[in-house]
Design a protein around this motif. Sequence first.
Motif, PDB file in Angstrom:
ATOM      1  N   GLN A  11      -7.378  13.390  11.906  1.00 48.91           N
ATOM      2  CA  GLN A  11      -6.418  13.453  10.746  1.00 48.91           C
ATOM      3  C   GLN A  11      -5.888  15.399  10.052  1.00 48.91           C
ATOM      4  N   ARG A  12      -5.620  15.444   9.974  1.00 50.74           N
ATOM      5  CA  ARG A  12      -4.739  16.689   9.271  1.00 50.74           C
ATOM      6  C   ARG A  12      -5.350  16.709   7.916  1.00 50.74           C
ATOM      7  N   VAL A  16      -1.454 -20.796 -11.099  1.00 54.79           N
ATOM      8  CA  VAL A  16      -1.133 -19.337 -11.668  1.00 54.79           C
ATOM      9  C   VAL A  16      -1.716 -19.119  -9.716  1.00 54.79           C
ATOM     10  N   VAL A  17      -0.687 -17.893  -9.669  1.00 54.67           N
ATOM     11  CA  VAL A  17      -0.470 -17.317  -8.083  1.00 54.67           C
ATOM     12  C   VAL A  17      -0.093 -15.924  -8.336  1.00 54.67           C
ATOM     13  N   VAL A  18      -0.786 -15.182  -7.518  1.00 51.70           N
ATOM     14  CA  VAL A  18      -1.496 -13.824  -8.179  1.00 51.70           C
ATOM     15  C   VAL A  18      -1.703 -13.013  -6.727  1.00 51.70           C
ATOM     16  N   ARG A  19      -0.716 -12.334  -5.982  1.00 47.25           N
ATOM     17  CA  ARG A  19      -0.930 -11.242  -5.007  1.00 47.25           C
ATOM     18  C   ARG A  19      -1.390 -10.080  -5.062  1.00 47.25           C
ATOM     19  N   ALA A  20      -2.075  -9.633  -4.438  1.00 49.91           N
ATOM     20  CA  ALA A  20      -2.322  -7.903  -4.096  1.00 49.91           C
ATOM     21  C   ALA A  20      -2.124  -7.695  -2.222  1.00 49.91           C
ATOM     22  N   ALA A  21      -1.888  -6.331  -2.776  1.00 50.04           N
ATOM     23  CA  ALA A  21      -1.791  -6.003  -1.123  1.00 50.04           C
ATOM     24  C   ALA A  21      -2.722  -4.820  -1.310  1.00 50.04           C
ATOM     25  N   PHE A  22      -3.201  -4.657  -0.363  1.00 50.05           N
ATOM     26  CA  PHE A  22      -4.700  -3.664   0.137  1.00 50.05           C
ATOM     27  C   PHE A  22      -3.363  -2.754   1.590  1.00 50.05           C
ATOM     28  N   LYS A  23      -3.854  -1.479   0.875  1.00 49.73           N
ATOM     29  CA  LYS A  23      -3.572  -0.482   2.217  1.00 49.73           C
ATOM     30  C   LYS A  23      -4.708  -0.297   3.401  1.00 49.73           C
ATOM     31  N   PRO A  24      -4.620   0.489   4.442  1.00 46.64           N
ATOM     32  CA  PRO A  24      -5.274   0.343   6.097  1.00 46.64           C
ATOM     33  C   PRO A  24      -6.759   0.718   5.599  1.00 46.64           C
ATOM     34  N   THR A  25      -7.342   0.648   5.228  1.00 44.53           N
ATOM     35  CA  THR A  25      -9.191   1.100   5.144  1.00 44.53           C
ATOM     36  C   THR A  25      -8.904   2.971   5.535  1.00 44.53           C
ATOM     37  N   ILE A  63     -18.449  16.019   5.822  1.00 48.34           N
ATOM     38  CA  ILE A  63     -17.248  16.500   5.011  1.00 48.34           C
ATOM     39  C   ILE A  63     -16.814  16.814   3.316  1.00 48.34           C
ATOM     40  N   LYS A  64     -18.073  17.467   3.160  1.00 50.29           N
ATOM     41  CA  LYS A  64     -18.153  17.611   2.165  1.00 50.29           C
ATOM     42  C   LYS A  64     -17.312  18.449   1.073  1.00 50.29           C
ATOM     43  N   GLU A  65     -16.939  19.705   2.106  1.00 53.35           N
ATOM     44  CA  GLU A  65     -15.917  20.571   1.604  1.00 53.35           C
ATOM     45  C   GLU A  65     -14.375  20.185   2.337  1.00 53.35           C
ATOM     46  N   LEU A  66     -14.139  18.632   2.694  1.00 46.46           N
ATOM     47  CA  LEU A  66     -12.546  18.227   3.181  1.00 46.46           C
ATOM     48  C   LEU A  66     -12.272  16.899   2.212  1.00 46.46           C
ATOM     49  N   TYR A  67     -11.215  16.704   2.134  1.00 48.13           N
ATOM     50  CA  TYR A  67     -10.983  16.167   1.324  1.00 48.13           C
ATOM     51  C   TYR A  67     -10.071  15.172   2.215  1.00 48.13           C
ATOM     52  N   ARG A  68     -10.638  13.941   2.522  1.00 43.03           N
ATOM     53  CA  ARG A  68      -9.955  13.224   3.171  1.00 43.03           C
ATOM     54  C   ARG A  68      -9.103  12.264   2.881  1.00 43.03           C
ATOM     55  N   PRO A  69      -8.228  12.600   3.994  1.00 42.85           N
ATOM     56  CA  PRO A  69      -6.764  11.741   3.793  1.00 42.85           C
ATOM     57  C   PRO A  69      -6.745  10.325   2.946  1.00 42.85           C
ATOM     58  N   GLY A  70      -6.374   9.531   2.186  1.00 37.97           N
ATOM     59  CA  GLY A  70      -6.720   8.708   1.751  1.00 37.97           C
ATOM     60  C   GLY A  70      -7.445   8.509   0.730  1.00 37.97           C
ATOM     61  N   HIS A  71      -8.405   9.544   0.248  1.00 41.02           N
ATOM     62  CA  HIS A  71      -9.708   8.847  -0.391  1.00 41.02           C
ATOM     63  C   HIS A  71      -8.822   9.541  -1.877  1.00 41.02           C
ATOM     64  N   ALA A  72     -10.247   9.241  -2.688  1.00 43.26           N
ATOM     65  CA  ALA A  72      -9.866  10.117  -4.130  1.00 43.26           C
ATOM     66  C   ALA A  72     -10.277  11.714  -4.577  1.00 43.26           C
ATOM     67  N   ASP A  73     -10.641  11.488  -2.637  1.00 43.20           N
ATOM     68  CA  ASP A  73     -11.717  13.621  -3.008  1.00 43.20           C
ATOM     69  C   ASP A  73     -11.049  14.945  -3.425  1.00 43.20           C
ATOM     70  N   TYR A  74      -9.702  14.386  -3.391  1.00 44.73           N
ATOM     71  CA  TYR A  74      -9.187  15.696  -3.876  1.00 44.73           C
ATOM     72  C   TYR A  74      -8.842  15.455  -5.353  1.00 44.73           C
TER      73      TYR A  74
END
Length: 370
Positions: free
Chosen positions: A308-309, A292-301, A98-109
């Motif tokens: 994937q395209r 103090v109450v804080v919540r963090a929403a995480f996206k799917p891995t 994957i070194k030449e590909l941009y993985r969807p959802g990642h910071a590659d691009y």
Amino acid sequence: MAGSTWGTLLTMTTWGESHGKGLGVVVDGCPAGLPLCEEDIQKYLDRRKPGQSRFTTKRQEGDEVEILSGVFQGLTAGTPISMIVRNTDQRSHDYDEIKELYRPGHADYTFDAKYGFRDYRGGGRSSGRETIGRVAAGAVAARLLESLGVRVTAYTRSIGDIRISPEHFDLEERFANRVCMPDAQAAVRAEAYLEQLMARGDSAGGVAECVIDGLPAGIGEPVFEKLDARLAHAIMSVGAVKGVEIGDGFSAAESSGSVNNDGFAKSAQGVVAKTSNHAGGILGGISDGSRVVVRAAFKPTPSISSAQRTVNRRGEEVEICIKGRHDPIIVPRAVVVVEAMAAFTTADLLLQSMSSRLEGVQRFFGLSAE
């Protein structure tokens, strides 16, 4: 690159990459005389290390911390505290395809767009392993807060649409299941849900909740350095976090003033206290003395094995199936990262608040007000 330092009086600077020789952090501004040893740090790192269950990456890392400076005879010296965790189980060849590909959802691009270069081996600085430094720094801050009677605790609130129930809440239960939920029944349902997703090569998102107990009223600055603003900034800087709530959060937008406003009363101890806590312990950017109450929403891995395209660096459209060792959900291991960032931010603002009143400054220097 800029942006690897966090804090004002108490600061952390993280360094290292996922597949480099190691990762670490330098904590500066910690007062001298705080009892601190590697065991204090290790117990936090053990909560985020990989390979602990089916729902975490199979990468086998001990994540053993070494304190290089800033501690003498079991006490902080007031000098920079430098800590390192060495990588021991990198499999960089897992990423060759994957070194030449941009993985969807990642910071590659975006890394490529910014620097014209990227470390494709696990994401480099954008990898979740960067949080090792944050957790180590947060452990130091937690020790400082503990000495002041303040406790920061985080856990999994939900995975997908499966949420913990107040009726079944048991904080110790979070250490008894694989998803860090303080609700045994919800944990069973969440684990079954994750098994279904894994069977089809998919992943899940979720919400981590963090509570801060014992924080006195008056912490935080009223404009740009609001306690809630700093907490939101700190937690949003954690990879995969896509939203932060304080108190009732977004549900407050559907409420009314007569319901959302927290009333004040005098407690049995004769001090001002709130009758509810829709505000999540913060008013006007300043702590009000309640939890103090804080919540963090995480996206799917984003690393999933199903097809994937995407495009490659030449702009050609291709299909990608990501291989390697990846968490099917981020939240259970990220809970301690949220806890660490909340602790560090709170400790920093506590130190800043020491100069809010002249009488406090005079008392520190042994002077009396005229």
